[in-house]
Design a protein around this motif. Structure first.
Motif, PDB file in Angstrom:
ATOM      1  N   VAL A  20       0.788  -1.321   0.051  1.00  0.00           N
ATOM      2  CA  VAL A  20      -0.156  -0.095   0.193  1.00  0.00           C
ATOM      3  C   VAL A  20       0.793   1.146   0.237  1.00  0.00           C
ATOM      4  CG1 VAL A  20      -1.862   1.228   1.350  1.00  0.00           C
ATOM      5  CG2 VAL A  20      -1.804  -1.078   1.221  1.00  0.00           C
ATOM      6  N   LEU A  21       0.630   2.028  -0.847  1.00  0.00           N
ATOM      7  CA  LEU A  21       1.336   3.210  -1.103  1.00  0.00           C
ATOM      8  C   LEU A  21       0.656   4.520  -0.954  1.00  0.00           C
ATOM      9  CD1 LEU A  21       3.644   2.605  -4.432  1.00  0.00           C
ATOM     10  CD2 LEU A  21       4.194   2.321  -1.882  1.00  0.00           C
ATOM     11  N   ASP A  22       1.166   5.738  -0.466  1.00  0.00           N
ATOM     12  CA  ASP A  22       0.192   6.924  -0.078  1.00  0.00           C
ATOM     13  C   ASP A  22       0.461   7.683  -1.555  1.00  0.00           C
ATOM     14  OD1 ASP A  22       2.678   7.957  -0.166  1.00  0.00           O
ATOM     15  OD2 ASP A  22       2.501   8.622   1.909  1.00  0.00           O
ATOM     16  N   GLU A  23      -0.042   8.736  -1.716  1.00  0.00           N
ATOM     17  CA  GLU A  23      -0.123   9.727  -2.786  1.00  0.00           C
ATOM     18  C   GLU A  23       1.337  10.011  -3.183  1.00  0.00           C
ATOM     19  OE1 GLU A  23      -2.628  12.951  -2.122  1.00  0.00           O
ATOM     20  OE2 GLU A  23      -4.409  11.888  -2.996  1.00  0.00           O
ATOM     21  N   ARG A  53      -6.757   2.830  -6.195  1.00  0.00           N
ATOM     22  CA  ARG A  53      -6.889   1.518  -6.969  1.00  0.00           C
ATOM     23  C   ARG A  53      -6.206   0.387  -6.520  1.00  0.00           C
ATOM     24  NH1 ARG A  53      -4.255   5.719 -10.553  1.00  0.00           N
ATOM     25  NH2 ARG A  53      -5.778   6.651 -12.211  1.00  0.00           N
ATOM     26  N   VAL A  54      -6.723  -0.616  -6.659  1.00  0.00           N
ATOM     27  CA  VAL A  54      -6.353  -1.978  -6.293  1.00  0.00           C
ATOM     28  C   VAL A  54      -5.637  -2.764  -7.519  1.00  0.00           C
ATOM     29  CG1 VAL A  54      -6.557  -4.141  -5.248  1.00  0.00           C
ATOM     30  CG2 VAL A  54      -7.441  -1.945  -4.125  1.00  0.00           C
ATOM     31  N   GLY A  55      -4.480  -3.075  -7.758  1.00  0.00           N
ATOM     32  CA  GLY A  55      -3.894  -3.559  -8.954  1.00  0.00           C
ATOM     33  C   GLY A  55      -3.554  -4.985  -8.788  1.00  0.00           C
ATOM     34  N   LEU A  56      -3.923  -5.867  -9.873  1.00  0.00           N
ATOM     35  CA  LEU A  56      -3.205  -7.263  -9.650  1.00  0.00           C
ATOM     36  C   LEU A  56      -3.108  -7.640 -11.178  1.00  0.00           C
ATOM     37  CD1 LEU A  56      -6.100  -9.794  -9.167  1.00  0.00           C
ATOM     38  CD2 LEU A  56      -6.609  -7.473  -9.175  1.00  0.00           C
ATOM     39  N   GLU A  57      -2.002  -8.711 -11.560  1.00  0.00           N
ATOM     40  CA  GLU A  57      -1.802  -9.028 -12.836  1.00  0.00           C
ATOM     41  C   GLU A  57      -2.725 -10.047 -13.231  1.00  0.00           C
ATOM     42  OE1 GLU A  57       2.975  -9.154 -13.660  1.00  0.00           O
ATOM     43  OE2 GLU A  57       2.264 -10.444 -11.984  1.00  0.00           O
ATOM     44  N   ALA A 106       2.534   1.423 -10.300  1.00  0.00           N
ATOM     45  CA  ALA A 106       1.836   1.681 -11.415  1.00  0.00           C
ATOM     46  C   ALA A 106       0.409   2.080 -11.309  1.00  0.00           C
ATOM     47  CB  ALA A 106       1.705   0.566 -12.211  1.00  0.00           C
ATOM     48  N   MET A 107      -0.366   1.645 -10.074  1.00  0.00           N
ATOM     49  CA  MET A 107      -1.539   2.239  -9.628  1.00  0.00           C
ATOM     50  C   MET A 107      -1.448   3.660  -9.360  1.00  0.00           C
ATOM     51  SD  MET A 107      -3.717  -0.382 -10.118  1.00  0.00           S
ATOM     52  CE  MET A 107      -2.868  -0.618 -11.632  1.00  0.00           C
ATOM     53  N   ARG A 108      -0.487   3.952  -8.589  1.00  0.00           N
ATOM     54  CA  ARG A 108      -0.484   5.301  -8.093  1.00  0.00           C
ATOM     55  C   ARG A 108       0.137   6.350  -9.300  1.00  0.00           C
ATOM     56  NH1 ARG A 108       3.512   8.940  -6.462  1.00  0.00           N
ATOM     57  NH2 ARG A 108       5.208   7.513  -7.214  1.00  0.00           N
ATOM     58  N   THR A 109       0.772   6.035 -10.189  1.00  0.00           N
ATOM     59  CA  THR A 109       1.128   7.037 -11.223  1.00  0.00           C
ATOM     60  C   THR A 109      -0.018   6.715 -12.547  1.00  0.00           C
ATOM     61  OG1 THR A 109       2.546   5.400 -12.269  1.00  0.00           O
ATOM     62  CG2 THR A 109       3.356   7.024 -10.736  1.00  0.00           C
TER      63      THR A 109
END
Length: 345
Positions: A20-23, A53-57, A106-109
């Motif tokens: 989990v990343l912040d902005e 966003r929550v990203g998964l391959e 990738a979700m953050r950007t």
């Protein structure tokens, strides 16, 4: 201003690495949990209201996890595997934790390309289609094994796709020992034919109740299996604004390398769904070689065959079939035998 968080999931069969990343890109949480939507949602519960966003391959578990996470109100996105592999190559170190961090970045950007996750209906039909494909390959392997092994004893059996082949092999073998050694494979082949018959019966029942498949089957050469394969591969007709994009998604358009004044056009990309690409090629082959009635697509393909050869003509026809089938589905119109559709003029 409320803080938003981005989440990356690196999924394996048993465990999932979560980041989990912040902005600003600071790591707020890194943990490994069981690969289950309930466990992942529980871990993310402190951030739920602020997750962007929550990203998964894309992978074997992706549809199940995607559906479970979206049902719990999480904004899940499925990412193309090739794109994430390109990101991962930038680092010499590869771990599940690092991959989860890359997905979270990738979700953050926003530097990612989301893939379409099929509906449950299409996933169920694809399961049956894959089982059918496996049985066809298994029976083909059995035939090739029998043919190849018997050649060493001067016995030539030829090919075959039905029970007549097994009968012909038994009649061709006059050595009791060889027959006893070959009989288990012949029995397995016959059992496979019975299994295929049951699968085909289920597919036909599905096609009878599916209006889209019945519409697609108005195209000469397109049978129940091809119609179902195309229908489940596209899944949602409005995924594509332009019907021509369908051929590109299924890898039926040529590679192009252009630099400066140089432009090279190569073979088709063969990206995307292998099964639907193979079925469209088979439909093209049937239309060109078995369909007696003339239609504008067959006439066009035969013209390409005279200029470029039969194989290239079948690939070109498969590409055009993908466009035509999607346009028919979108407009709800049956195939027209006499003249081209407006989009292809």
């Amino acid at each position: 201003m409320a803080m938003h968080y981005s989440v990356g999931l690196d999924v394996s069969l048993e465990k999932t690495a979560v980041c989990v990343l912040d902005e600003d890109g600071a790591i707020m949480l890194e943990r490994t949990v069981v690969s289950h939507p309930d466990d992942i949602a529980l871990l993310l519960s402190p951030f739920t209201d602020k997750i962007k966003r929550v990203g998964l391959e894309a992978g074997p578990l992706a549809p199940w996890l995607y559906g479970g996470l979206t049902d719990k109100g999480l904004p899940a996105f499925c990412i193309e595997v090739r794109q994430m592999k390109a990101f991962a190559k930038a680092s010499p170190v590869k771990t599940d934790r690092r991959d989860a961090r890359l997905i979270a970045q990738a979700m953050r950007t926003g530097l990612f390309k989301a893939t379409h996750v099929k509906t449950e209906y299409s996933q169920r039909i694809r399961l049956l289609l894959r089982h059918r494909q496996s049985m066809v390959r298994r029976n083909k392997d059995l035939i090739n094994t029998v043919r190849g092994s018997l050649k060493a004893f001067g016995i030539r059996t030829g090919g075959g796709k039905n029970t007549l082949y097994a009968r012909r092999v038994r009649e061709a073998i006059d050595d009791p020992m060889l027959l006893a050694m070959t009989e288990p494979l012949l029995k397995a082949f016959e059992d496979g034919l019975h299994t295929l018959a049951r699968i085909d019966k289920m597919l036909l029942e599905i096609v009878k109740q599916d209006a889209v498949c019945r519409l697609l089957m108005t195209v000469p050469g397109v049978g129940p299996v091809t119609a179902l394969t195309f229908r489940t591969a596209v899944d949602v007709v409005h995924r594509f604004d332009n019907s021509r994009l369908v051929a590109a998604v299924f890898g039926l358009t040529p590679r192009i390398h252009s630099s400066g004044e140089m432009e090279q056009i190569g073979r088709i990309t063969k990206s995307g769904d292998t099964m639907v690409r193979a079925m469209l090629y088979e439909a093209a082959n049937v239309m060109m070689t078995r369909c007696r009635a003339d239609n504008w697509l067959k006439t066009w393909a035969l013209g390409v065959a005279r200029r470029r050869g039969a194989r290239k003509a079948k690939v070109a026809l498969a590409r055009k079939l993908a466009v035509v089938l999607h346009r028919m589905w979108r407009d709800g119109t049956e195939f027209c035998m006499e003249k081209p559709m407006p989009i292809l003029r």
